[in-house]
Design an enzyme around this catalytic site. Structure first.
Site, PDB file in Angstrom:
ATOM      1  N   ASP A 117       0.866  -1.178   0.000  1.00 19.00           N
ATOM      2  CA  ASP A 117       0.000   0.000   0.000  1.00 19.00           C
ATOM      3  C   ASP A 117       0.905   1.231   0.000  1.00 19.00           C
ATOM      4  OD1 ASP A 117      -2.141   1.689  -0.050  1.00 19.00           O
ATOM      5  OD2 ASP A 117      -3.229   0.714   1.566  1.00 19.00           O
TER       6      ASP A 117
HETATM    7  C1  NOJ Z   1      -3.941   3.958   0.071  1.00 20.77           C
HETATM    8  C2  NOJ Z   1      -5.144   3.072   0.155  1.00 20.77           C
HETATM    9  O1  NOJ Z   1      -5.113   2.337   1.363  1.00 20.77           O
HETATM   10  C3  NOJ Z   1      -5.236   2.101  -1.004  1.00 20.77           C
HETATM   11  O2  NOJ Z   1      -6.422   1.381  -0.891  1.00 20.77           O
HETATM   12  C4  NOJ Z   1      -5.139   2.841  -2.295  1.00 20.77           C
HETATM   13  O3  NOJ Z   1      -5.324   1.968  -3.375  1.00 20.77           O
HETATM   14  C5  NOJ Z   1      -3.778   3.515  -2.347  1.00 20.77           C
HETATM   15  N1  NOJ Z   1      -3.689   4.475  -1.266  1.00 20.77           N
HETATM   16  C6  NOJ Z   1      -3.532   4.212  -3.674  1.00 20.77           C
HETATM   17  O4  NOJ Z   1      -4.293   5.348  -3.782  1.00 20.77           O
END
Ligand code: NOJ
Length: 738
Positions: free
Chosen positions: A289
């Site tokens: 993430d």
């Molecule tokens: C953080 C989020 O937790 C995730 O779900 C998302 O896809 C990413 N950022 C990218 O934006």
């Protein structure tokens, strides 16, 4: 089933799973190997690096987005993927840069959070799940994929299949609610919608199962917080939706921000290697993430970025989103013997595999067609599709006095609440691709049916206390025959990093509701929100309540269709609504305590200031008609395929749709089982007076469960079978498994 036929069934399922995966992979392995052979270690590490684009930011990032460095890295082949790049022209520009400047010309894969639509916005996923309509959900994901693919995107960070029981967590809006069985089915439908049957087509995109794992169990519902969850719950509640969509062919997985058993998910060998890659044979790739790698320094797990690179790569994380750990330190880690080159090769092969499957090696620009972008964005079919999804997502919570449906000729209507005129908030939380102000507001939708209304804002939906508009709203309500109040949360009050400590109507809205109620009791409350709310006062006093969530582009039209009875509401809650935030986490499939239900003495498991019962249970939702359940039949003569039947009759005056739900309870087992678990559902239409026999089959897949070690077992003994309209109103029967 005898032993031989059991073995045959298992073998057929195995073949089907392999067939599905291999169909996607066909013929690529030798091409992947030949590319890998040409790559330097630096180029391999480059494939494992993902950068954010320079416009949209969906995580903590420097203001200039490190643009200069990123362009340099792109030219050197040190980037395998970009996220948040907007529009065909920009995607093409970056792809061209890589195709012209890099030695090996390995195309970039472009990721984006296409969570509930790109430009034409569908309801938030929690809302969609309330439809219990897998076909409609698949179609909604298909629309999102077509639009995203038309603007150059080839990979979405969806579906989120985190099960959560805590409405304080803002991200419950992004999931399918609290139930594992339903969540798995919905996850599969969404993956099908995104990926279609042929990933190499220019209108399908790779999907991503996220967040692996247990992110929905963060403590106190506070985003990014720690998780402490037993392995029994992990195997039975958290893992199954991931396993289900991996078996259905999802091509990528995102790990999570949280720590699990003391190890951050990004470096967690148990999760990524043992479970995902070894046990479930996942052959796509895992992305971290946003900076979840670098955040391991804050967790106190890695001392610096160097250790982040080593522990993430060893832990099984294949691509690093915005941590800069791999691009800065992975080469050195391999050279120093801290990370085995075989692990790097494996990660790169996984990434290349998905790029091959998407057809990017054959044509890196296949998603970059500006003509298609113009033709497909906001296509009328997409608008019709999201409208259909939106009306199916609405849940009727209360309809006393039969105020609903409203009459098209009704005079003297007041519409009150800032959200009624809003054209942004109804779009919901994940709308990076959408244009501002593009939702149809409730006022606009309403006007198409009835223009005999006056509007007063009353109060904002923000957290501020603001009573300036009360007098005008109350005066309007006083002289009106009926009041429609549109209250709830704005889009920015749920979603990522939007945790709350209360589940009340934000700001002054509760006070406004009470002030209006004091002068006019004929209120229809339309809720707009991204999570369950504790609306106990409203439930007690307001005759009609319609849960409309954040329904996307066509919000106002969908709400108006339901308010005026052109569509008979059929949605059912997929997350329990509590009476009070203090009951959270609250969910229908709990374990009984040793003290059971109500006891006539003080020493039982209860609150002294509130009942244990939810305000609205899982599976709950009304219709403008009524359904009667009778004649529950259970036939367990074939123990591996127990037949369950029930008769459902429409005893009201209108045609409507019902979702019949089947729950079971394994009454005594070697591990305590929930008081009930959803194991089947069917959605169907019934004309007035019409009845249907609805049937289900319970196989070992539904009757069994996982041990704390993750072994699937099915036990002999007594099973209770419950069928009905929600998780509480149920006909009951049972059978004995020998
Ligand atoms: C953080 C989020 O937790 C995730 O779900 C998302 O896809 C990413 N950022 C990218 O934006």
């Amino acid at each position: 089933m005898n032993k031989t036929s059991k073995l045959i069934t298992v073998f057929i399922i195995f073949l089907a799973i392999c067939g599905n995966i291999q169909a996607q992979n066909k013929g690529f392995e030798s091409r992947i190997d030949s590319v890998l052979k040409l790559m330097t270690l630096e180029e391999k590490v480059g494939q494992m690096n993902q950068y954010n684009g320079f416009w949209e930011v969906t995580g903590p990032a420097p203001k200039d987005g490190n643009a200069k460095m990123k362009y340099e890295h792109l030219k050197k082949g040190l980037v395998g993927s970009m996220l948040n790049v907007k529009g065909t022209a920009e995607v093409r520009k970056l792809q061209e840069l890589v195709m012209k400047e890099t030695r090996l010309k390995i195309p970039l894969i472009f990721g984006f959070d296409v969570i509930h639509g790109y430009k034409t916005i569908s309801p938030i996923p929690l809302a969609e799940s309330a439809s219990w309509d897998l076909e409609a959900i698949e179609k909604s994901a298909r629309i999102a994929a077509i639009e995203a693919a038309a603007v150059g995107i080839n990979w979405t960070f969806a579906p989120m299949v985190d099960i959560s029981r805590d409405a304080r967590w803002g991200r419950v809006m992004e999931g399918a609610g609290e139930d594992t069985y339903l969540g798995s089915k919905i996850g599969i439908a969404r993956v099908k919608g995104f990926q279609g049957n042929d990933l190499s087509s220019n209108n399908t995109i790779a999907a991503c199962a996220k967040h692996f794992a247990a992110y929905g169990f963060i403590e106190a519902g506070r985003d990014y917080n720690t998780v402490d969850i037993g392995t029994y719950t992990l195997h039975n509640v958290v893992f199954p939706p991931f396993k289900a969509i991996i078996e259905s062919g999802v091509r990528t997985v995102m790990n999570s921000f949280n720590v699990l058993n003391g190890v951050p998910a990004t470096a967690n060998k148990f999760l990524q290697r043992e479970i995902l890659k070894d046990k479930w044979k996942f052959d796509g790739f895992i992305i971290s993430d946003w900076s979840s790698g670098a955040e391991m320094i804050n967790h106190g797990f890695a001392a610096n970025l160097k250790e982040v690179a080593e522990t993430s790569a060893n832990g099984g994380s294949d691509m690093d989103m915005e941590s800069l750990a791999y691009v800065s330190h992975l080469k050195e880690a391999v050279e120093n013997g801290k990370v085995d080159i075989k692990l790097v090769d494996d990660a790169v092969k996984r990434i290349l595999r998905v790029k091959f499957e998407l057809g990017l090696f054959d044509d890196p620009y296949k998603y970059c067609d500006e003509k298609r972008e113009k033709e497909l964005i906001r296509h009328p079919d997409h608008i019709a599709g999201v409208l259909d999804m939106a009306k199916k997502s609405i849940v009727l919570l209360k309809n006393d006095k039969q105020l609903l449906p409203l009459k098209k000729t009704q005079d003297k209507i007041a519409i009150i609440g800032a959200l009624a005129e809003d054209k942004d908030h109804p779009l919901g939380s994940w709308v990076i691709g959408a244009d501002k102000g593009t939702a149809v507001s409730v006022l606009e939708g309403f006007k198409k049916y009835n223009n005999n209304f006056k509007f007063a804002k009353g109060a904002n939906s923000t957290f501020e206390q603001d009573e300036k508009g009360f007098a005008e709203a109350v005066a309007l309500a006083k002289k009106s025959e009926i009041v429609v109040m549109v209250l709830g949360e704005g889009a920015d009050q749920s979603g990522e990093a939007r945790s709350r400590t209360t589940l009340d109507l934000p700001g002054s809205q509760q006070k406004l509701l009470e002030a209006v109620y004091a002068v006019n009791k004929n209120i229809v409350l339309v809720l707009m929100n991204g999570r369950p709310l504790a609306i106990t006062w409203a439930d007690k006093n307001i005759p009609c309540i319609l849960e409309s969530w954040h329904l996307g582009t066509e919000s106002g039209n969908a709400i108006a269709q339901v308010l005026f009875g052109d569509y008979n509401p059929s949605g059912k809650l997929t997350m329990t609504f509590p009476r009070n935030v203090g009951q959270v986490p609250i969910y229908y499939n709990y374990f009984n305590t040793g003290r059971g239900d109500y006891q006539p003495h003080r020493y039982w498991s209860h609150y002294i200031d509130e009942s244990n019962a939810p305000l609205y249970p899982f599976g709950y939702g009304l219709s403008y008609t009524q359904f009667e359940y009778s004649n529950l039949q259970i036939d367990a003569s074939n123990q591996s395929a127990v037949k369950v039947q029930v008769t459902v009759k429409n005893i009201g005056k209108l045609a409507g749709e019902e979702v019949t739900q089947l729950y079971i309870r394994d009454k005594f087992a070697s591990f305590v089982r929930p008081v009930k678990e959803l194991k089947g559902f069917k959605k169907f239409a019934l004309a007035p007076n019409e009845s249907k026999v609805i049937d289900f089959v319970l196989t070992e897949a539904e009757l069994g469960f996982y041990t704390d070690k993750g072994d699937f077992i099915v036990e002999a003994g007594e099973f209770e079978v419950m069928v009905g309209t929600d998780s509480q109103k149920l006909l009951k029967g049972g059978f004995v498994r020998k």
